[in-house]
Write an enzyme that holds these catalytic residues in place. Structure first.
Site, PDB file in Angstrom:
ATOM      1  CE  LYS A   1     -71.107  90.731 101.853  1.00 42.35           C
ATOM      2  NZ  LYS A   1     -70.784  92.135 101.541  1.00 42.35           N
TER       3      LYS A   1
ATOM      4  NE  ARG B   1     -77.343  92.275 100.701  1.00 39.10           N
ATOM      5  CZ  ARG B   1     -76.255  91.858 100.042  1.00 39.10           C
ATOM      6  NH1 ARG B   1     -75.986  90.582  99.933  1.00 39.10           N
ATOM      7  NH2 ARG B   1     -75.433  92.737  99.516  1.00 39.10           N
TER       8      ARG B   1
ATOM      9  NE  ARG C   1     -66.309  94.568  92.874  1.00 42.88           N
ATOM     10  CZ  ARG C   1     -67.072  93.999  93.797  1.00 42.88           C
ATOM     11  NH1 ARG C   1     -66.665  92.895  94.391  1.00 42.88           N
ATOM     12  NH2 ARG C   1     -68.222  94.541  94.140  1.00 42.88           N
TER      13      ARG C   1
ATOM     14  NE  ARG D   1     -71.070  93.383  91.751  1.00 40.26           N
ATOM     15  CZ  ARG D   1     -71.018  92.964  92.996  1.00 40.26           C
ATOM     16  NH1 ARG D   1     -70.130  92.045  93.350  1.00 40.26           N
ATOM     17  NH2 ARG D   1     -71.841  93.446  93.907  1.00 40.26           N
TER      18      ARG D   1
ATOM     19  NE  ARG E   1     -73.325  97.356  95.938  1.00 37.67           N
ATOM     20  CZ  ARG E   1     -72.133  97.041  95.428  1.00 37.67           C
ATOM     21  NH1 ARG E   1     -71.588  97.808  94.481  1.00 37.67           N
ATOM     22  NH2 ARG E   1     -71.485  95.974  95.850  1.00 37.67           N
TER      23      ARG E   1
HETATM   24  P1  AP5 Z   1     -65.233  91.610  97.935  1.00 38.24           P
HETATM   25  O1  AP5 Z   1     -64.489  90.495  98.539  1.00 38.24           O
HETATM   26  O2  AP5 Z   1     -65.894  91.430  96.627  1.00 38.24           O
HETATM   27  O3  AP5 Z   1     -66.294  92.202  98.991  1.00 38.24           O
HETATM   28  P2  AP5 Z   1     -67.788  91.803  99.249  1.00 38.24           P
HETATM   29  O4  AP5 Z   1     -68.072  92.132 100.659  1.00 38.24           O
HETATM   30  O5  AP5 Z   1     -68.030  90.427  98.769  1.00 38.24           O
HETATM   31  O6  AP5 Z   1     -68.489  92.888  98.295  1.00 38.24           O
HETATM   32  P3  AP5 Z   1     -69.683  92.762  97.287  1.00 38.24           P
HETATM   33  O7  AP5 Z   1     -69.531  93.776  96.236  1.00 38.24           O
HETATM   34  O8  AP5 Z   1     -69.898  91.360  96.873  1.00 38.24           O
HETATM   35  O9  AP5 Z   1     -70.843  93.256  98.221  1.00 38.24           O
HETATM   36  P4  AP5 Z   1     -72.332  93.207  98.172  1.00 38.24           P
HETATM   37  O10 AP5 Z   1     -72.703  92.681  99.483  1.00 38.24           O
HETATM   38  O11 AP5 Z   1     -72.876  94.538  97.816  1.00 38.24           O
HETATM   39  O12 AP5 Z   1     -72.692  92.283  96.905  1.00 38.24           O
HETATM   40  P5  AP5 Z   1     -73.548  90.976  96.737  1.00 38.24           P
HETATM   41  O13 AP5 Z   1     -72.984  90.296  95.561  1.00 38.24           O
HETATM   42  O14 AP5 Z   1     -73.694  90.255  97.983  1.00 38.24           O
HETATM   43  O15 AP5 Z   1     -64.226  92.856  97.870  1.00 38.24           O
HETATM   44  C1  AP5 Z   1     -64.599  94.076  97.261  1.00 38.24           C
HETATM   45  C2  AP5 Z   1     -63.363  94.671  96.548  1.00 38.24           C
HETATM   46  O16 AP5 Z   1     -62.397  95.023  97.529  1.00 38.24           O
HETATM   47  C3  AP5 Z   1     -62.672  93.689  95.596  1.00 38.24           C
HETATM   48  O17 AP5 Z   1     -62.202  94.387  94.484  1.00 38.24           O
HETATM   49  C4  AP5 Z   1     -61.526  93.117  96.438  1.00 38.24           C
HETATM   50  O18 AP5 Z   1     -60.444  92.721  95.646  1.00 38.24           O
HETATM   51  C5  AP5 Z   1     -61.169  94.314  97.315  1.00 38.24           C
HETATM   52  N1  AP5 Z   1     -60.654  93.917  98.638  1.00 38.24           N
HETATM   53  C6  AP5 Z   1     -61.009  92.836  99.376  1.00 38.24           C
HETATM   54  N2  AP5 Z   1     -60.337  92.812 100.553  1.00 38.24           N
HETATM   55  C7  AP5 Z   1     -59.539  93.916 100.547  1.00 38.24           C
HETATM   56  C8  AP5 Z   1     -58.600  94.440 101.485  1.00 38.24           C
HETATM   57  N3  AP5 Z   1     -58.357  93.835 102.659  1.00 38.24           N
HETATM   58  N4  AP5 Z   1     -57.965  95.601 101.176  1.00 38.24           N
HETATM   59  C9  AP5 Z   1     -58.208  96.239  99.973  1.00 38.24           C
HETATM   60  N5  AP5 Z   1     -59.080  95.772  99.027  1.00 38.24           N
HETATM   61  C10 AP5 Z   1     -59.748  94.625  99.329  1.00 38.24           C
HETATM   62  O19 AP5 Z   1     -74.987  91.581  96.357  1.00 38.24           O
HETATM   63  C11 AP5 Z   1     -75.211  92.257  95.156  1.00 38.24           C
HETATM   64  C12 AP5 Z   1     -76.693  92.558  95.022  1.00 38.24           C
HETATM   65  O20 AP5 Z   1     -77.432  91.346  94.919  1.00 38.24           O
HETATM   66  C13 AP5 Z   1     -77.349  93.302  96.178  1.00 38.24           C
HETATM   67  O21 AP5 Z   1     -77.195  94.701  96.074  1.00 38.24           O
HETATM   68  C14 AP5 Z   1     -78.802  92.878  96.010  1.00 38.24           C
HETATM   69  O22 AP5 Z   1     -79.422  93.558  94.960  1.00 38.24           O
HETATM   70  C15 AP5 Z   1     -78.671  91.426  95.618  1.00 38.24           C
HETATM   71  N6  AP5 Z   1     -78.621  90.514  96.767  1.00 38.24           N
HETATM   72  C16 AP5 Z   1     -77.596  89.668  97.093  1.00 38.24           C
HETATM   73  N7  AP5 Z   1     -77.889  88.977  98.188  1.00 38.24           N
HETATM   74  C17 AP5 Z   1     -79.111  89.382  98.581  1.00 38.24           C
HETATM   75  C18 AP5 Z   1     -79.945  89.040  99.684  1.00 38.24           C
HETATM   76  N8  AP5 Z   1     -79.567  88.130 100.588  1.00 38.24           N
HETATM   77  N9  AP5 Z   1     -81.148  89.668  99.793  1.00 38.24           N
HETATM   78  C19 AP5 Z   1     -81.556  90.564  98.888  1.00 38.24           C
HETATM   79  N10 AP5 Z   1     -80.808  90.948  97.832  1.00 38.24           N
HETATM   80  C20 AP5 Z   1     -79.599  90.353  97.677  1.00 38.24           C
HETATM   81 MG    MG Z   2     -69.362  89.540  97.376  1.00 35.12          MG
END
Ligand code: AP5
Ligand code: MG
Length: 191
Positions: free
Chosen positions: A14, A89, A128, A134, A146
């Site tokens: 994402k 979410r 990562r 993280r 997660r």
């Molecule tokens: P990346 O692009 O970072 O993927 P992502 O989907 O953004 O993954 P996140 O780790 O951000 O997911 P998340 O939803 O758990 O975290 P968030 O910060 O939202 O890519 C991931 C890796 O893969 C990278 O190393 C990238 O380089 C690699 N990659 C990308 N594309 C690729 C490809 N095509 N091929 C190979 N490799 C690739 O949330 C974190 C925490 O915050 C949650 O757990 C929760 O506690 C809280 N939180 C956030 N939002 C909310 C909400 N709305 N409600 C409640 N809690 C929330």
């Molecule tokens: Mg992200």
């Protein structure tokens, strides 16, 4: 306005794809995960409350993230549109987002859902985790939690947007460029 929910499990890409989309379409990127991490870094009261939940891979309370998104929408009144990354979410977040956008006479154009299998997600996040610092990337059991949170509370939102005729599934495995091309193809159908 062009408002897109970029959806998918942890590690689906994402954030990676949001960076490319905002450049191409001049949109504002709203990632609740990024906003929360900056609150943690700044050691605000909100950040302190969220940190424990984030480190364990649990969702933070709806009221916190809805408040954050509401403030960001107000702070970006001239935006051409938004990419919502990691939000909504839960069902409560999805309906709050609809209400907030309706108040601004706009709405979600589409939900683009990146589909990636669990093994690939785990592989990406562990890789990562070697450099990201993280805590929620650090070990497989937190990553599993997660993914469970996603399956239980977040994946049902696909039905919410399907009922609105806005759900689109996108293959999230392949090169970053290939996936970006599939996303653009879908976005370009919207007028
Ligand atoms: P990346 O692009 O970072 O993927 P992502 O989907 O953004 O993954 P996140 O780790 O951000 O997911 P998340 O939803 O758990 O975290 P968030 O910060 O939202 O890519 C991931 C890796 O893969 C990278 O190393 C990238 O380089 C690699 N990659 C990308 N594309 C690729 C490809 N095509 N091929 C190979 N490799 C690739 O949330 C974190 C925490 O915050 C949650 O757990 C929760 O506690 C809280 N939180 C956030 N939002 C909310 C909400 N709305 N409600 C409640 N809690 C929330
Ligand atoms: Mg992200």
């Amino acid at each position: 306005m062009l408002n897109i929910v970029l959806f998918g499990p942890p590690g689906a890409g994402k954030g990676t794809q949001s960076d490319l989309i905002i450049k191409n379409y001049s949109l504002v990127h709203l990632s609740t995960g990024d906003i929360l991490r900056s609150e943690v870094k700044a050691q605000t009261a909100l950040g302190m409350e969220a940190k424990k939940l984030m480190d364990a891979g649990d969702l933070v309370p709806d009221a916190i993230v809805i408040g954050m998104i509401s403030a960001k929408l107000d702070a970006n009144k001239d935006a051409k549109g938004f990419i919502f990354d990691g939000f909504p979410r839960t069902a409560a977040q999805a309906s709050a987002l609809d209400t907030l956008l309706a108040e601004k006479n706009t709405s979600i154009a589409m939900m683009l859902a990146l589909e990636v299998d669990d093994d690939e997600l785990t592989k990406r996040l562990l890789l990562r985790g070697k450099e990201s610092g993280r805590a929620d990337d650090a070990n497989e059991s937190i990553i599993k939690n997660r993914i469970n949170e996603y399956n239980n509370k977040t994946a049902p939102l696909k039905d919410y947007y399907t009922h609105q005729g806005k759900f689109h599934s996108i293959k999230g495995v392949g090169t970053i460029e290939e996936i970006f091309a599939s996303l653009c193809e879908k976005i370009n159908t919207y007028s």
